[in-house]
Design an enzyme around this catalytic site. Structure first.
Site, PDB file in Angstrom:
ATOM      1  N   ASP A 364      24.196 -22.821 -25.613  1.00  0.00           N
ATOM      2  CA  ASP A 364      24.009 -21.643 -24.775  1.00  0.00           C
ATOM      3  C   ASP A 364      24.730 -21.984 -23.463  1.00  0.00           C
ATOM      4  O   ASP A 364      24.811 -23.150 -23.095  1.00  0.00           O
ATOM      5  CB  ASP A 364      22.488 -21.479 -24.547  1.00  0.00           C
ATOM      6  CG  ASP A 364      22.167 -20.294 -23.688  1.00  0.00           C
ATOM      7  OD1 ASP A 364      22.651 -19.208 -24.005  1.00  0.00           O
ATOM      8  OD2 ASP A 364      21.416 -20.463 -22.717  1.00  0.00           O
ATOM      9  N   LYS A 365      25.296 -20.984 -22.781  1.00  0.00           N
ATOM     10  CA  LYS A 365      26.093 -21.303 -21.587  1.00  0.00           C
ATOM     11  C   LYS A 365      25.258 -21.431 -20.322  1.00  0.00           C
ATOM     12  O   LYS A 365      25.233 -22.466 -19.667  1.00  0.00           O
ATOM     13  CB  LYS A 365      27.178 -20.235 -21.387  1.00  0.00           C
ATOM     14  CG  LYS A 365      28.010 -20.431 -20.110  1.00  0.00           C
ATOM     15  CD  LYS A 365      29.052 -19.354 -19.942  1.00  0.00           C
ATOM     16  CE  LYS A 365      28.449 -18.026 -19.571  1.00  0.00           C
ATOM     17  NZ  LYS A 365      27.969 -17.963 -18.168  1.00  0.00           N
ATOM     18  N   THR A 366      24.556 -20.336 -19.987  1.00  0.00           N
ATOM     19  CA  THR A 366      23.905 -20.254 -18.677  1.00  0.00           C
ATOM     20  C   THR A 366      22.785 -21.273 -18.529  1.00  0.00           C
ATOM     21  O   THR A 366      21.853 -21.300 -19.331  1.00  0.00           O
ATOM     22  CB  THR A 366      23.342 -18.840 -18.455  1.00  0.00           C
ATOM     23  OG1 THR A 366      24.382 -17.912 -18.689  1.00  0.00           O
ATOM     24  CG2 THR A 366      22.805 -18.676 -17.055  1.00  0.00           C
ATOM     25  N   THR A 512      27.427 -17.278 -26.455  1.00  0.00           N
ATOM     26  CA  THR A 512      26.948 -16.657 -25.221  1.00  0.00           C
ATOM     27  C   THR A 512      26.923 -15.133 -25.296  1.00  0.00           C
ATOM     28  O   THR A 512      27.701 -14.524 -26.028  1.00  0.00           O
ATOM     29  CB  THR A 512      27.835 -17.106 -24.023  1.00  0.00           C
ATOM     30  OG1 THR A 512      27.410 -16.446 -22.850  1.00  0.00           O
ATOM     31  CG2 THR A 512      29.310 -16.811 -24.261  1.00  0.00           C
ATOM     32  N   GLY A 513      26.039 -14.534 -24.528  1.00  0.00           N
ATOM     33  CA  GLY A 513      25.974 -13.075 -24.403  1.00  0.00           C
ATOM     34  C   GLY A 513      26.966 -12.578 -23.372  1.00  0.00           C
ATOM     35  O   GLY A 513      27.169 -11.374 -23.189  1.00  0.00           O
ATOM     36  N   LYS A 540      22.517 -14.069 -32.563  1.00  0.00           N
ATOM     37  CA  LYS A 540      22.664 -15.535 -32.486  1.00  0.00           C
ATOM     38  C   LYS A 540      22.194 -16.177 -33.783  1.00  0.00           C
ATOM     39  O   LYS A 540      22.790 -17.131 -34.280  1.00  0.00           O
ATOM     40  CB  LYS A 540      21.890 -16.100 -31.285  1.00  0.00           C
ATOM     41  CG  LYS A 540      22.539 -15.782 -29.951  1.00  0.00           C
ATOM     42  CD  LYS A 540      21.835 -16.474 -28.788  1.00  0.00           C
ATOM     43  CE  LYS A 540      22.549 -16.157 -27.480  1.00  0.00           C
ATOM     44  NZ  LYS A 540      21.969 -16.829 -26.329  1.00  0.00           N
ATOM     45  N   ASP A 559      17.245 -21.226 -24.551  1.00  0.00           N
ATOM     46  CA  ASP A 559      15.952 -21.022 -23.914  1.00  0.00           C
ATOM     47  C   ASP A 559      14.866 -20.934 -24.972  1.00  0.00           C
ATOM     48  O   ASP A 559      15.019 -20.252 -25.982  1.00  0.00           O
ATOM     49  CB  ASP A 559      16.005 -19.719 -23.096  1.00  0.00           C
ATOM     50  CG  ASP A 559      14.652 -19.409 -22.502  1.00  0.00           C
ATOM     51  OD1 ASP A 559      13.952 -18.571 -23.082  1.00  0.00           O
ATOM     52  OD2 ASP A 559      14.285 -20.028 -21.491  1.00  0.00           O
ATOM     53  N   ASP A 563      15.616 -17.437 -27.143  1.00  0.00           N
ATOM     54  CA  ASP A 563      16.437 -17.781 -28.304  1.00  0.00           C
ATOM     55  C   ASP A 563      15.606 -18.274 -29.477  1.00  0.00           C
ATOM     56  O   ASP A 563      16.127 -18.956 -30.363  1.00  0.00           O
ATOM     57  CB  ASP A 563      17.468 -18.856 -27.902  1.00  0.00           C
ATOM     58  CG  ASP A 563      18.435 -18.339 -26.854  1.00  0.00           C
ATOM     59  OD1 ASP A 563      18.780 -17.159 -26.926  1.00  0.00           O
ATOM     60  OD2 ASP A 563      18.845 -19.112 -25.976  1.00  0.00           O
TER      61      ASP A 563
END
Length: 671
Positions: A364-366, A512-513, A540, A559, A563
């Site tokens: 996941d990116k953030t 990522t979103g 995802k 998260d 997720d």
């Protein structure tokens, strides 16, 4: 953890702190074995001197009237007092129908004692009271050493338990009262003085300081905490003093949840443990069958009853599945507690042991590869009637109910501009796409580019954002009002983490979103294998499945709440930055920090842990393969034969080797 809105909620309130009774019981048992060992040691000298075979060896004859009865009396004390733990263990294992180590030792010493007692009272032959004595002596010593090693392996958990201070300074009407930590309740106010441990989870009310959280999160540098920041019970205060508003009682604290988690994980059995248990059961059967067969072979080929008995006792002692039974549990105890100290919380043992098989890590990116702290870089109005400050004011009304990093960035900007946030009505989160609500009679939407695409809304003219910026659009009463761009810096540790994965031949994929431009930029900057952008939470899961269908063994990091489906689908689910949601996360592993290095550390530690288990299993079984034939007497004609005492010594050495090997386990932890 992309632009979805996680509504604030209370941390999970299910965990209970670990009781210390088990630890105290262990210490009592160590003391008991130590006492029994010394009593048997004192009796060993006269037993040896009164034994006929030892006297012959020394070339003396110290026999006198009744000496055999004195020898019998002392050996009976050794058998009953020294052998008591093994005899009671034998009874317990027979009752439970699970014959194991205690059954074998109890059986061996009972046979040796009964036969020797029969010699004293008239049976022809040679007693081996001295073998019985030295066998029990060495077994007591072995258990004493082994239990200390086991306790050492659990010491990391004990250190976690000791982190929680027993007293706190409670502030009532500006007066400080010293109270017990376990009496603290939600909304109590406590004072934390310089150098003290924080007594409860909470939020700083006033004051500031640097806190050392290394024992809880693995973060080696002291962290600056100011008013409004969260603090964790057990962290060590620096030079400042501050007041904390308590979030919940001691039993619901982060530390208590970690202790409970570690305790549960240490008790749970993984596939490797079940394999070791099965091998130990088979070894018990082999010990009994081989022991009886050895006795029959030597006795029926014309050797003395005492020689045949001695061979049988030695075989049974050597074959004790002690080292095998400890091979995995010791590593489990050590690894689970050690990982917790470094902020790697293992909820599922199998997921942790499977981390060695990972071929692809989906990031996941953030907040994982990036800092997760969005800062507003631009506010653009597309409506001449609405100024920039009005656009962010309306957006902030919707974002005030969210904990998402984008929301945090918008709220921080509003705070900096000293803008008052209006109230909302009919608030609704649009999963993965944004939020909507009524503000001052107007319908406001704060939405992602994905929402525009899905609803076939054209991106307005004059829209500009660079590749690293995340964009949210503000719609007022169905008219595009403007947009806000936010930027999130890439973590300095990310590139090194991705590079280490490459060296381990593990692929890294960004999921990522966020929009494709941002994803492509981050992926390229870090040298990742590929990226999948503009993915909603439910999609995802499909992406993880697609990778698995290609034969990849997938670890997913994200998260723990947002997720959850994807984390549950992944072969190894790793929830990051979810300290307060430990018990709620569906992931098998929870990382306290969102540092990508922790993910690498976890995989390397999983591999190291598995290696230790296999090394211990190989040693524990390999030792039996060599020692068992020697105990049975295959090299008897070559003059090589093992006595029961040597058999017991070898068994003890094998157990201690396994214990020491487990204690050498380390987390390769880089910051």
């Amino acid at each position: 953890m992309e632009h979805q809105h996680k509504i604030k909620k209370d941390p999970c309130k299910t965990a209970q702190p670990m009781k210390m009774g088990a630890h105290n019981h262990h210490a009592t048992m160590i003391e008991d074995f130590k006492k029994r060992f010394y009593v048997v040691l004192i009796l060993t000298v006269p037993i040896m001197l009164l034994s006929t075979i030892i006297q012959r060896f020394m070339g003396v004859n110290w026999q006198f009237t009744g000496s055999s009865y004195i020898l019998f009396a002392m050996s009976t004390i050794v058998f009953i007092y020294g052998g008591w733990p093994f005899l009671t263990g034998l009874v317990s294992e027979v009752k439970a129908k699970t014959p194991g180590m205690m059954f074998l030792i109890g059986f061996a010493i009972t046979v040796a004692y009964s036969y020797s007692a029969a010699i004293v009272f008239g049976l022809k032959g040679m007693d081996f009271f001295w073998e019985l004595d030295t066998l029990i002596l060495i077994m007591l010593l072995g258990h004493w050493i082994e239990m200390r090693s086991v306790m050492g392996a659990s010491n990391e958990l004990e250190l976690l338990v000791q982190l929680m201070p027993s007293d706190a300074h409670k502030v009532i009407d500006d007066k400080v009262h010293d109270v017990k930590t376990d009496t603290l309740n939600e909304k109590d106010i406590i004072l934390v003085k310089p150098g003290e441990k924080v007594a409860a989870d909470g939020i700083i009310l006033e004051g500031e300081s640097y806190l050392n959280e290394s024992m809880l999160t693995g973060e080696s540098k002291p962290v600056k905490k100011v008013a409004g920041d969260k603090v964790i019970a057990g962290s060590i205060n620096g030079n400042g003093s501050f007041k904390v508003t308590v979030s919940h009682g001691a039993k619901d604290s982060y530390l208590s949840q970690v202790i409970k988690l570690v305790d549960d994980a240490q008790k749970s059995k993984s596939q490797t443990q079940l394999l070791a248990d099965t091998a130990a059961k088979w070894l018990t059967i082999i010990a009994l069958v081989t022991g009886i067969s050895t006795f029959l072979y030597w006795f029926l080929t014309g050797h003395t009853l005492s020689f045949a008995m001695e061979r049988m006792v030695t075989v049974i002692v050597i074959c004790c599945p002690h080292a095998l039974g400890l091979a995995v549990p010791l590593v489990v105890a050590k690894s689970t507690a050690l990982a917790a100290k470094h902020g790697l919380l293992i909820k599922n043992r199998n997921a942790f042991e499977d981390s060695r098989k990972i071929t692809t890590v989906v990031f996941d990116k953030t907040g994982t590869l990036t800092v997760g702290k969005f800062e507003v870089s631009k506010i653009v109005s597309l409506n001449k009637d609405l100024k920039e400050n009005e656009i962010i004011r309306l957006a902030s009304a919707l974002e005030q109910k969210s904990e998402h990093p984008i929301a945090t960035g918008i709220l921080q900007k509003v705070k900096d501009l000293s803008i008052k946030i209006p109230a909302t009505e009919k608030f609704n989160a649009i999963a993965g796409k944004g939020v909507e609500a009524i503000v001052e009679g107007k319908k406001i939407l704060v939405i992602s580019p994905g929402y525009l695409k899905e609803n076939k809304i054209t991106i307005p003219d004059g829209f500009t954002a660079d590749d690293t910026e995340t964009v949210v659009f503000v719609v007022v009463d169905k008219n595009m009002a403007g947009y806000i761009t936010l930027s999130d810096k890439i973590r300095p540790e990310s590139a090194g983490a991705i590079n280490t994965l490459k060296q381990e031949n593990i692929k890294s994929i960004l999921l990522t979103g966020d929009n494709s431009k941002v994803a492509a930029s981050v992926s390229k900057t870090l040298g990742m294998d590929s990226f999948i952008a503009e993915v909603l939470p439910d999609q995802k899961l499909k992406e993880i499945k697609a990778l698995q269908q290609k034969g990849e063994f997938v670890a997913m990091t994200g998260d723990g709440v947002n997720d959850a489906p994807a984390l549950a689908q992944a072969d190894v689910g790793i929830a990051v930055g979810s300290g307060s949601d430990i018990a709620a996360a569906t992931a098998g592993i929870v990382l306290v920090n969102s540092n990508p290095n922790d993910i690498v550390s976890l995989i390397l530690f999983g591999k190291a842990t598995y290696r230790k288990m296999i090394q211990n299993l190989v040693w524990a079984t390999g030792y039996n393969v060599i020692a068992l034939p020697l105990a049975a007497g295959v090299l008897y004609n070559q003059g090589i034969v093992l006595s029961p005492a040597i058999g017991a010594a070898l068994m003890t050495v094998s157990t201690v080797v396994v214990a020491i090997n487990a204690s050498l386990l380390k987390v390769k932890y880089t910051k």
